[in-house]
Scaffold this active site. Structure first.
Site, PDB file in Angstrom:
ATOM      1  N   VAL A  85       0.825  -1.295  -0.137  1.00 14.49           N
ATOM      2  CA  VAL A  85       0.158  -0.047   0.084  1.00 14.49           C
ATOM      3  C   VAL A  85       0.929   1.257   0.031  1.00 14.49           C
ATOM      4  O   VAL A  85       0.310   2.126  -0.549  1.00 14.49           O
ATOM      5  CB  VAL A  85      -0.790   0.100   1.185  1.00 14.49           C
ATOM      6  CG1 VAL A  85      -0.014   0.252   2.515  1.00 14.49           C
ATOM      7  CG2 VAL A  85      -2.084   1.013   0.971  1.00 14.49           C
ATOM      8  N   PHE A 124      12.539   6.648 -14.475  1.00 14.34           N
ATOM      9  CA  PHE A 124      13.158   6.072 -13.185  1.00 14.34           C
ATOM     10  C   PHE A 124      14.438   5.553 -13.098  1.00 14.34           C
ATOM     11  O   PHE A 124      14.991   5.515 -14.197  1.00 14.34           O
ATOM     12  CB  PHE A 124      12.050   5.061 -12.528  1.00 14.34           C
ATOM     13  CG  PHE A 124      11.359   5.041 -11.634  1.00 14.34           C
ATOM     14  CD1 PHE A 124      10.388   6.156 -11.312  1.00 14.34           C
ATOM     15  CD2 PHE A 124      11.726   4.261 -10.495  1.00 14.34           C
ATOM     16  CE1 PHE A 124       9.592   6.175 -10.187  1.00 14.34           C
ATOM     17  CE2 PHE A 124      10.792   4.505  -9.270  1.00 14.34           C
ATOM     18  CZ  PHE A 124       9.805   5.574  -8.932  1.00 14.34           C
ATOM     19  N   GLN A 169      18.965  -3.680  -0.875  1.00 15.76           N
ATOM     20  CA  GLN A 169      19.064  -2.376  -1.330  1.00 15.76           C
ATOM     21  C   GLN A 169      18.701  -1.248  -0.448  1.00 15.76           C
ATOM     22  O   GLN A 169      17.758  -1.220   0.467  1.00 15.76           O
ATOM     23  CB  GLN A 169      18.057  -2.419  -2.262  1.00 15.76           C
ATOM     24  CG  GLN A 169      17.806  -1.082  -2.948  1.00 15.76           C
ATOM     25  CD  GLN A 169      16.997  -0.951  -4.197  1.00 15.76           C
ATOM     26  OE1 GLN A 169      15.857  -0.983  -4.391  1.00 15.76           O
ATOM     27  NE2 GLN A 169      17.609  -1.319  -5.170  1.00 15.76           N
ATOM     28  N   HIS A 219      18.048   2.652  -0.496  1.00 15.69           N
ATOM     29  CA  HIS A 219      17.309   3.674  -1.076  1.00 15.69           C
ATOM     30  C   HIS A 219      17.820   4.992  -0.853  1.00 15.69           C
ATOM     31  O   HIS A 219      18.304   5.302   0.518  1.00 15.69           O
ATOM     32  CB  HIS A 219      15.808   3.580  -1.001  1.00 15.69           C
ATOM     33  CG  HIS A 219      14.862   4.509  -2.003  1.00 15.69           C
ATOM     34  ND1 HIS A 219      15.388   6.009  -2.065  1.00 15.69           N
ATOM     35  CD2 HIS A 219      14.015   4.335  -2.858  1.00 15.69           C
ATOM     36  CE1 HIS A 219      14.450   6.324  -2.915  1.00 15.69           C
ATOM     37  NE2 HIS A 219      13.497   5.392  -3.566  1.00 15.69           N
ATOM     38  N   ARG A 277      20.091   2.893  -7.783  1.00 18.17           N
ATOM     39  CA  ARG A 277      20.209   3.158  -6.179  1.00 18.17           C
ATOM     40  C   ARG A 277      21.453   2.838  -5.598  1.00 18.17           C
ATOM     41  O   ARG A 277      21.730   3.601  -4.801  1.00 18.17           O
ATOM     42  CB  ARG A 277      18.951   2.257  -5.581  1.00 18.17           C
ATOM     43  CG  ARG A 277      17.701   3.121  -6.224  1.00 18.17           C
ATOM     44  CD  ARG A 277      16.490   2.308  -5.739  1.00 18.17           C
ATOM     45  NE  ARG A 277      15.284   3.028  -6.089  1.00 18.17           N
ATOM     46  CZ  ARG A 277      13.902   2.498  -5.883  1.00 18.17           C
ATOM     47  NH1 ARG A 277      13.829   1.318  -5.369  1.00 18.17           N
ATOM     48  NH2 ARG A 277      12.923   3.210  -6.443  1.00 18.17           N
ATOM     49  N   HIS A 327      15.807  -0.742   1.847  1.00 20.69           N
ATOM     50  CA  HIS A 327      14.506  -0.460   1.122  1.00 20.69           C
ATOM     51  C   HIS A 327      13.857  -1.833   0.602  1.00 20.69           C
ATOM     52  O   HIS A 327      12.736  -2.160   0.977  1.00 20.69           O
ATOM     53  CB  HIS A 327      14.693   0.458   0.159  1.00 20.69           C
ATOM     54  CG  HIS A 327      13.641   0.934  -0.531  1.00 20.69           C
ATOM     55  ND1 HIS A 327      12.299   1.472  -0.254  1.00 20.69           N
ATOM     56  CD2 HIS A 327      13.048   0.673  -2.002  1.00 20.69           C
ATOM     57  CE1 HIS A 327      11.354   1.559  -1.024  1.00 20.69           C
ATOM     58  NE2 HIS A 327      11.818   1.179  -2.233  1.00 20.69           N
ATOM     59  N   ARG A 336      18.007  -3.971  -7.576  1.00 19.19           N
ATOM     60  CA  ARG A 336      16.712  -3.852  -8.172  1.00 19.19           C
ATOM     61  C   ARG A 336      16.612  -2.390  -8.852  1.00 19.19           C
ATOM     62  O   ARG A 336      17.015  -1.590  -7.920  1.00 19.19           O
ATOM     63  CB  ARG A 336      15.534  -4.244  -7.409  1.00 19.19           C
ATOM     64  CG  ARG A 336      14.131  -3.912  -7.840  1.00 19.19           C
ATOM     65  CD  ARG A 336      13.129  -4.039  -6.934  1.00 19.19           C
ATOM     66  NE  ARG A 336      13.146  -3.087  -5.872  1.00 19.19           N
ATOM     67  CZ  ARG A 336      12.235  -2.058  -5.694  1.00 19.19           C
ATOM     68  NH1 ARG A 336      11.301  -1.868  -6.700  1.00 19.19           N
ATOM     69  NH2 ARG A 336      12.067  -1.157  -4.642  1.00 19.19           N
TER      70      ARG A 336
HETATM   71  C1  LIG Z   1       7.840   2.831   0.911  1.00 17.78           C
HETATM   72  C2  LIG Z   1       7.855   1.789   0.054  1.00 17.78           C
HETATM   73  C3  LIG Z   1       7.574   2.445  -1.216  1.00 17.78           C
HETATM   74  C4  LIG Z   1       8.012   1.464  -2.399  1.00 17.78           C
HETATM   75  N1  LIG Z   1       7.555   1.913  -3.883  1.00 17.78           N
HETATM   76  C5  LIG Z   1       7.685   0.935  -4.901  1.00 17.78           C
HETATM   77  C6  LIG Z   1       7.403   1.781  -6.210  1.00 17.78           C
HETATM   78  O1  LIG Z   1       6.857   2.894  -6.238  1.00 17.78           O
HETATM   79  N2  LIG Z   1       7.634   0.642  -7.175  1.00 17.78           N
HETATM   80  C7  LIG Z   1       8.080  -0.610  -6.883  1.00 17.78           C
HETATM   81  O2  LIG Z   1       7.879  -1.383  -8.095  1.00 17.78           O
HETATM   82  N3  LIG Z   1       8.016  -0.894  -5.784  1.00 17.78           N
HETATM   83  C8  LIG Z   1       8.026  -0.109  -4.614  1.00 17.78           C
HETATM   84  N4  LIG Z   1       8.183  -0.653  -3.390  1.00 17.78           N
HETATM   85  C9  LIG Z   1       8.587  -2.021  -3.355  1.00 17.78           C
HETATM   86  C10 LIG Z   1       7.299  -2.805  -3.419  1.00 17.78           C
HETATM   87  O3  LIG Z   1       6.230  -2.137  -3.011  1.00 17.78           O
HETATM   88  C11 LIG Z   1       7.087  -4.110  -2.423  1.00 17.78           C
HETATM   89  O4  LIG Z   1       8.620  -4.838  -2.856  1.00 17.78           O
HETATM   90  C12 LIG Z   1       5.966  -4.981  -2.691  1.00 17.78           C
HETATM   91  O5  LIG Z   1       4.728  -4.200  -2.614  1.00 17.78           O
HETATM   92  C13 LIG Z   1       5.853  -6.327  -1.848  1.00 17.78           C
HETATM   93  O6  LIG Z   1       4.906  -6.955  -1.932  1.00 17.78           O
HETATM   94  P1  LIG Z   1       4.478  -8.407  -1.383  1.00 17.78           P
HETATM   95  O7  LIG Z   1       3.064  -8.670  -1.843  1.00 17.78           O
HETATM   96  O8  LIG Z   1       5.465  -9.083  -1.621  1.00 17.78           O
HETATM   97  O9  LIG Z   1       4.499  -8.083   0.248  1.00 17.78           O
HETATM   98  P2  LIG Z   1       3.649  -7.257   1.170  1.00 17.78           P
HETATM   99  O10 LIG Z   1       2.794  -6.093   0.397  1.00 17.78           O
HETATM  100  O11 LIG Z   1       4.803  -6.619   2.035  1.00 17.78           O
HETATM  101  O12 LIG Z   1       2.690  -8.121   1.883  1.00 17.78           O
HETATM  102  C14 LIG Z   1       3.124  -9.168   2.765  1.00 17.78           C
HETATM  103  C15 LIG Z   1       1.697  -9.805   3.508  1.00 17.78           C
HETATM  104  O13 LIG Z   1       2.497 -10.875   4.045  1.00 17.78           O
HETATM  105  C16 LIG Z   1       1.727 -11.065   5.220  1.00 17.78           C
HETATM  106  N5  LIG Z   1       2.573 -11.740   6.426  1.00 17.78           N
HETATM  107  C17 LIG Z   1       3.772 -11.436   6.447  1.00 17.78           C
HETATM  108  N6  LIG Z   1       4.201 -12.261   7.595  1.00 17.78           N
HETATM  109  C18 LIG Z   1       3.183 -13.195   7.766  1.00 17.78           C
HETATM  110  C19 LIG Z   1       3.035 -14.231   8.818  1.00 17.78           C
HETATM  111  N7  LIG Z   1       3.778 -14.624   9.519  1.00 17.78           N
HETATM  112  N8  LIG Z   1       1.724 -14.748   8.925  1.00 17.78           N
HETATM  113  C20 LIG Z   1       0.578 -14.072   8.143  1.00 17.78           C
HETATM  114  N9  LIG Z   1       0.645 -13.098   7.321  1.00 17.78           N
HETATM  115  C21 LIG Z   1       1.991 -12.508   7.108  1.00 17.78           C
HETATM  116  C22 LIG Z   1       1.428  -9.677   5.622  1.00 17.78           C
HETATM  117  O14 LIG Z   1       0.174  -9.212   6.471  1.00 17.78           O
HETATM  118  C23 LIG Z   1       1.124  -8.992   4.165  1.00 17.78           C
HETATM  119  O15 LIG Z   1      -0.216  -9.202   3.995  1.00 17.78           O
HETATM  120  C24 LIG Z   1       8.320   0.092  -2.282  1.00 17.78           C
HETATM  121  C25 LIG Z   1       8.443  -0.358  -0.962  1.00 17.78           C
HETATM  122  C26 LIG Z   1       8.360   0.411  -0.013  1.00 17.78           C
HETATM  123  C27 LIG Z   1       8.605   0.023   1.225  1.00 17.78           C
END
Ligand SMILES: Cc1cc2nc3c(=O)[nH]c(=O)nc-3n(C[C@H](O)[C@H](O)[C@H](O)COP(=O)(O)OP(=O)(O)OC[C@H]3O[C@@H](n4cnc5c(N)ncnc54)[C@H](O)[C@@H]3O)c2cc1C
Length: 579
Positions: A46, A116, A230, A232, A285, A353, A388
């Site tokens: 989010v 980017f 990484q 940032h 980065r 990051h 990345r």
């Molecule tokens: C501030 C920020 C800005 C970013 N901006 C960008 C961008 O502009 N463009 C880009 O490409 N990338 C960006 N990234 C990177 C990217 O957002 C993330 O790598 C990506 O969203 C991760 O998604 P995910 O679904 O793998 O994990 P997440 O969205 O982190 O979801 C993890 C899920 O696992 C669940 N979970 C974890 N452990 C457990 C457990 N033990 N039991 C049950 N549930 C668990 C959590 O509740 C959550 O629902 C950004 C990252 C950050 C931190």
């Protein structure tokens, strides 16, 4: 009693929801449990700001996106994975549009794209600077359409169950009640996000504690390329809140204490009017974070109570551009630093990051452990190699979330009765949680103290620059902390939202991750991308054009092996920026 599903998805973030939708579309007969320790919309996805990369024809090409990604990753990316990724990213982003994602537009109505870091073309789609919010909302509301997706919100997974080399489900705690359940399934997809919280200063949410990496590792799956972490280059001091690369993509400058655009001193090109692709502030980065360290060493940074910073200057962009394209950046600066970037300089410094490494998977999200899959930041396919490129992660979680979902849908044999070993392990885990943790009388250690020592150790030992010496010290300290973690006090014995219990579990997951990072970094005697060894300052393709794979050997000790990188069309070359 056990709960039965066909598939368990660990995580309700972008990767988890995309995988769930892919399965529900392909196989409505399969029952899918989506388990998340926070409400899905609070997952770290989010908070993504800047955008999602995908080629927009005709100005751009798949080969260029692939090449930028591979050189950005310092040739450690598997090129077959990158080719699949760049080819499928545009259709994934378009699909999101059809599901309701409000991509920002050009005046003529076309999808807008911004520059980017490390990219030679403008190819980053965005929804202002709140891309992750809109992307996750779109996936979440789409997932609601499918009755076969059963959500377990605010359930915490503590263990992946394995029977005779095959995954059979998980154990999870319902946080609201403290109920501990075995949830069986023929396949588990780990989508638990990153592990930035292993470090003291990070953009990552408090929930990014590497749980899934540790869960998979303990279940017997290898972790790949864990030494590549990484930083940032632009986080706010003290809070670590991210100031998106979008700020530099729109033309922001990085200046030192003399107001000088110092990146011109680091092989990243020369200042030019307007943003220049792949150079200066739009370099990759790893290089920008390394340049920061050098500026500090030269005494050209600005000292603050939270350590040295440099300045990000957006003033020349003007209020109109900042309001239209970077409203969130302005909001964050006003709320957390009490400064208005329209008129003032933003203090920034590098901040942890993103984790390039993660659970080793093939192109379909499958791990070497039968029935275990992974996608998103938890996984390492690998398309990110040693570094990345910004905006590749959101499309990665879509492409490989969908691929993992499709693979599971194809492989699923329907509901199978769980084997006795799975049920026995479930009982065992329940007993451990009840007796060893919830009813623990007295512990000598405090969770917060061990966590802080771990974070400082990893930062000092395996930060932007590392050495054999710093890593050896870190490894010794982490070993001690691992022991101390076994006797942390859990004073809260209640069952309702026992956050002390989950903090203790997260700490032990983070220690597994930290040890993997340090061990793999110690063994890799070269410098590549985000892994910079001051004692081995150059890249060594002879020995290390290879992925590190750390896994638990039969004796229960971690063991590291290497696997050659897959090269298809882009032989290793020098990384050149700003020329
Ligand atoms: C501030 C920020 C800005 C970013 N901006 C960008 C961008 O502009 N463009 C880009 O490409 N990338 C960006 N990234 C990177 C990217 O957002 C993330 O790598 C990506 O969203 C991760 O998604 P995910 O679904 O793998 O994990 P997440 O969205 O982190 O979801 C993890 C899920 O696992 C669940 N979970 C974890 N452990 C457990 C457990 N033990 N039991 C049950 N549930 C668990 C959590 O509740 C959550 O629902 C950004 C990252 C950050 C931190």
């Amino acid at each position: 009693m056990t709960i039965r599903h066909d598939v368990v998805i660990a995580g309700g973030g972008g990767a988890g929801l995309r995988a769930a939708i892919a399965i529900a579309e392909a196989r409505p007969d399969l029952s899918i449990a989506t388990i998340s320790k926070v409400y899905p919309m609070r997952s770290h996805t989010v908070s993504a700001e800047g955008g999602a990369a995908a080629v927009k024809l005709p100005a751009d090409s798949l080969d260029e996106h692939a090449h930028d990604t591979i050189s950005g990753g310092d040739w450690l990316c598997d090129q077959d994975a990158v080719e699949a990724f760049v080819a499928e990213a545009p259709e994934e982003l378009l699909r999101l549009e059809h599901w309701g994602c409000p991509w920002s537009r050009e005046p003529d109505g076309q999808v807008a794209v911004r520059a980017f870091g490390g990219m030679r073309q403008r190819r980053t789609w965005f929804a202002a600077d709140k891309t992750g919010f809109h992307l996750l909302h779109t996936l979440f509301q789409t997932s609601l359409k499918y009755p076969s997706i059963v959500r377990y919100d605010e359930w915490f997974i503590t263990r992946v169950l394995v029977d005779d080399g095959r995954v059979g489900g998980v154990v999870a705690i319902e946080l609201m009640s403290g109920r501990i359940e075995t949830i069986t399934a023929g396949a588990v997809i780990v989508c638990t996000g990153g592990c930035g919280r292993v470090y003291p200063f990070t953009t990552n949410a408090n929930t990014s504690t590497g749980d899934g990496m540790a869960l998979a590792f303990r279940a017997g799956a290898p972790l790949k390329d864990m030494e590549f972490v990484q930083y940032h280059p632009t986080g706010l001091p003290f809070t670590g809140i991210l100031i998106s690369e979008a700020a530099r993509a729109e033309g922001g400058w990085l200046v030192n204490r003399d107001g000088y655009r110092y990146l011109q001193d680091y092989n990243l090109g020369r200042p030019a009017p307007g943003p220049v692709l792949r150079s200066m502030e739009l370099g990759p980065r790893d290089r920008l974070s390394q340049a920061f360290v050098k500026e500090v060493e030269k005494g050209r940074a600005i000292d603050t109570p939270w350590g040295p910073v440099v300045h990000l200057d957006l003033r020349h962009l003007g209020e109109e551009v900042i309001e239209a394209r970077l409203p969130f950046v302005r909001e964050l600066c006003l709320d957390y630093e009490h400064i208005d970037p329209v008129r003032e300089l933003i203090p920034v410094r590098p901040v942890v990051h993103y984790m390039m490494g993660g659970v080793d998977t093939d192109l379909h999200g499958a791990t070497p452990l039968d029935g275990l899959y992974a996608a998103g930041e938890t996984a390492c396919v690998s398309i990110n190699g040693a570094n990345r490129l910004g905006s590749n992660s959101l499309p990665e979680l879509l492409v490989f979330g969908a691929r993992a979902g499709a693979a599971v849908a194809e492989a699923a044999e329907g509901r199978r009765a769980p084997g006795p070993a799975v049920l026995a392990q479930g009982q065992d885990e329940r007993r451990h949680l009840e007796r060893d943790l919830l009813q623990r009388d007295r512990g000598r250690e405090r969770i917060a103290a061990v966590r802080e020592e771990m974070q400082q150790t990893v930062e000092q030992g395996a930060g932007i620059y590392r050495s054999g010496d710093s890593l050896t010290k870190a490894a010794d300290k982490l070993h001690e902390l691992q022991e101390r973690c076994g006797s942390v006090a859990i004073d809260d014995h209640s069952r309702v939202f026992n956050t002390e219990l989950t903090a203790a579990l997260e700490l032990s997951f983070m220690l597994d991750v930290a040890q993997s990072v340090v061990r793999c970094a110690w063994l890799r005697q070269e410098s590549r991308g985000a892994h910079q060894r001051i004692d081995f300052p150059t890249r060594d393709d002879e020995r290390y054009l290879a992925h590190s794979l750390i896994h638990l050997a039969e004796d229960g000790e971690p063991e590291v092996r290497y696997r050659p990188v897959t090269i298809t069309r882009w032989p290793p070359a020098e990384r050149v920026y700003g020329r």
